[in-house]
Design a protein around this motif. Structure first.
Motif, mmCIF file in Angstrom:
data_model
loop_
_atom_site.group_PDB
_atom_site.id
_atom_site.type_symbol
_atom_site.label_atom_id
_atom_site.label_comp_id
_atom_site.label_asym_id
_atom_site.label_seq_id
_atom_site.Cartn_x
_atom_site.Cartn_y
_atom_site.Cartn_z
ATOM 1 N N HIS A 39 0.829 -1.200 0.000
ATOM 2 C CA HIS A 39 0.000 0.000 0.000
ATOM 3 C C HIS A 39 0.867 1.255 0.000
ATOM 4 O O HIS A 39 0.571 2.223 -0.701
ATOM 5 C CB HIS A 39 -0.934 -0.014 1.203
ATOM 6 C CG HIS A 39 -1.860 1.145 1.249
ATOM 7 N ND1 HIS A 39 -2.873 1.320 0.327
ATOM 8 C CD2 HIS A 39 -1.917 2.209 2.093
ATOM 9 C CE1 HIS A 39 -3.508 2.446 0.608
ATOM 10 N NE2 HIS A 39 -2.958 2.994 1.675
ATOM 11 N N GLU A 40 1.924 1.261 0.774
ATOM 12 C CA GLU A 40 2.834 2.405 0.812
ATOM 13 C C GLU A 40 3.536 2.593 -0.526
ATOM 14 O O GLU A 40 3.731 3.722 -0.982
ATOM 15 C CB GLU A 40 3.867 2.221 1.924
ATOM 16 C CG GLU A 40 3.287 2.343 3.317
ATOM 17 C CD GLU A 40 4.303 1.986 4.394
ATOM 18 O OE1 GLU A 40 5.472 1.719 4.055
ATOM 19 O OE2 GLU A 40 3.914 1.966 5.576
ATOM 20 N N GLU A 41 3.926 1.502 -1.179
ATOM 21 C CA GLU A 41 4.584 1.613 -2.478
ATOM 22 C C GLU A 41 3.638 2.177 -3.529
ATOM 23 O O GLU A 41 4.029 2.993 -4.359
ATOM 24 C CB GLU A 41 5.104 0.248 -2.924
ATOM 25 C CG GLU A 41 6.298 -0.237 -2.139
ATOM 26 C CD GLU A 41 6.708 -1.653 -2.515
ATOM 27 O OE1 GLU A 41 6.085 -2.239 -3.431
ATOM 28 O OE2 GLU A 41 7.641 -2.177 -1.889
ATOM 29 N N ARG A 42 2.373 1.751 -3.491
ATOM 30 C CA ARG A 42 1.392 2.282 -4.443
ATOM 31 C C ARG A 42 1.159 3.766 -4.202
ATOM 32 O O ARG A 42 0.992 4.540 -5.125
ATOM 33 C CB ARG A 42 0.070 1.543 -4.313
ATOM 34 C CG ARG A 42 0.068 0.229 -4.993
ATOM 35 C CD ARG A 42 -1.348 -0.333 -5.030
ATOM 36 N NE ARG A 42 -1.263 -1.770 -4.929
ATOM 37 C CZ ARG A 42 -1.966 -2.536 -4.130
ATOM 38 N NH1 ARG A 42 -2.860 -2.000 -3.344
ATOM 39 N NH2 ARG A 42 -1.801 -3.825 -4.117
ATOM 40 N N ALA A 43 1.129 4.171 -2.933
ATOM 41 C CA ALA A 43 0.904 5.575 -2.608
ATOM 42 C C ALA A 43 2.099 6.425 -3.030
ATOM 43 O O ALA A 43 1.929 7.596 -3.368
ATOM 44 C CB ALA A 43 0.644 5.728 -1.116
ATOM 45 N N ALA A 44 3.284 5.854 -3.029
ATOM 46 C CA ALA A 44 4.474 6.611 -3.399
ATOM 47 C C ALA A 44 4.543 6.851 -4.897
ATOM 48 O O ALA A 44 5.105 7.853 -5.346
ATOM 49 C CB ALA A 44 5.730 5.876 -2.933
ATOM 50 N N ARG A 45 3.957 5.950 -5.696
ATOM 51 C CA ARG A 45 3.973 6.124 -7.159
ATOM 52 C C ARG A 45 2.932 7.157 -7.550
ATOM 53 O O ARG A 45 1.785 7.076 -7.150
ATOM 54 C CB ARG A 45 3.660 4.802 -7.863
ATOM 55 C CG ARG A 45 4.834 3.872 -7.874
ATOM 56 C CD ARG A 45 4.524 2.679 -8.726
ATOM 57 N NE ARG A 45 4.052 1.635 -7.801
ATOM 58 C CZ ARG A 45 3.260 0.644 -8.102
ATOM 59 N NH1 ARG A 45 2.796 0.521 -9.310
ATOM 60 N NH2 ARG A 45 2.908 -0.239 -7.208
ATOM 61 N N PRO A 46 3.318 8.156 -8.363
ATOM 62 C CA PRO A 46 2.339 9.169 -8.780
ATOM 63 C C PRO A 46 1.334 8.576 -9.758
ATOM 64 O O PRO A 46 1.686 7.842 -10.663
ATOM 65 C CB PRO A 46 3.190 10.244 -9.451
ATOM 66 C CG PRO A 46 4.438 9.541 -9.859
ATOM 67 C CD PRO A 46 4.640 8.426 -8.874
#
Length: 94
Positions: free
Chosen positions: A27-34
């Motif tokens: 979830h954090e990785e998805r949020a970091a990707r614009p």
């Protein structure tokens, strides 16, 4: 017997904890990707192609887009073979 259940509960709890950590990391990785954090529903909607009127073949009843139909004497046909037979009499003789 109680020891087996206790060990089993600890092992299952450990795997559950690992799974929760992995989901949080994803979830954090998805949020970091614009652009990817919002998901497909929040992305800009693409313009829909212009809609075309549907017509029905006067011979067989098949529905098709008006741009693909053959218009003849105010009626629409799906193919040349479905045109009325008297269409040959209307064409100039060569």
């Amino acid at each position: 017997m109680a020891r087996i259940f206790l060990v089993l509960a600890v092992v299952l709890g450990f795997f559950w904890w690992l799974r929760q950590r992995a989901e949080a990391r994803r979830h954090e990785e998805r949020a970091a990707r614009p652009g990817a954090a919002q998901g497909p529903a929040a992305r800009q909607p693409q313009a829909a192609p212009p809609q075309e009127a549907m017509v029905q073949c006067a011979h067989c009843g098949v529905h098709l887009p008006q741009g693909e139909a053959i218009a003849y004497r105010g009626l629409y046909y799906c193919r040349r073979a479905h045109l009325p037979a008297d269409s040959d009499a209307d064409s100039p003789a060569a």
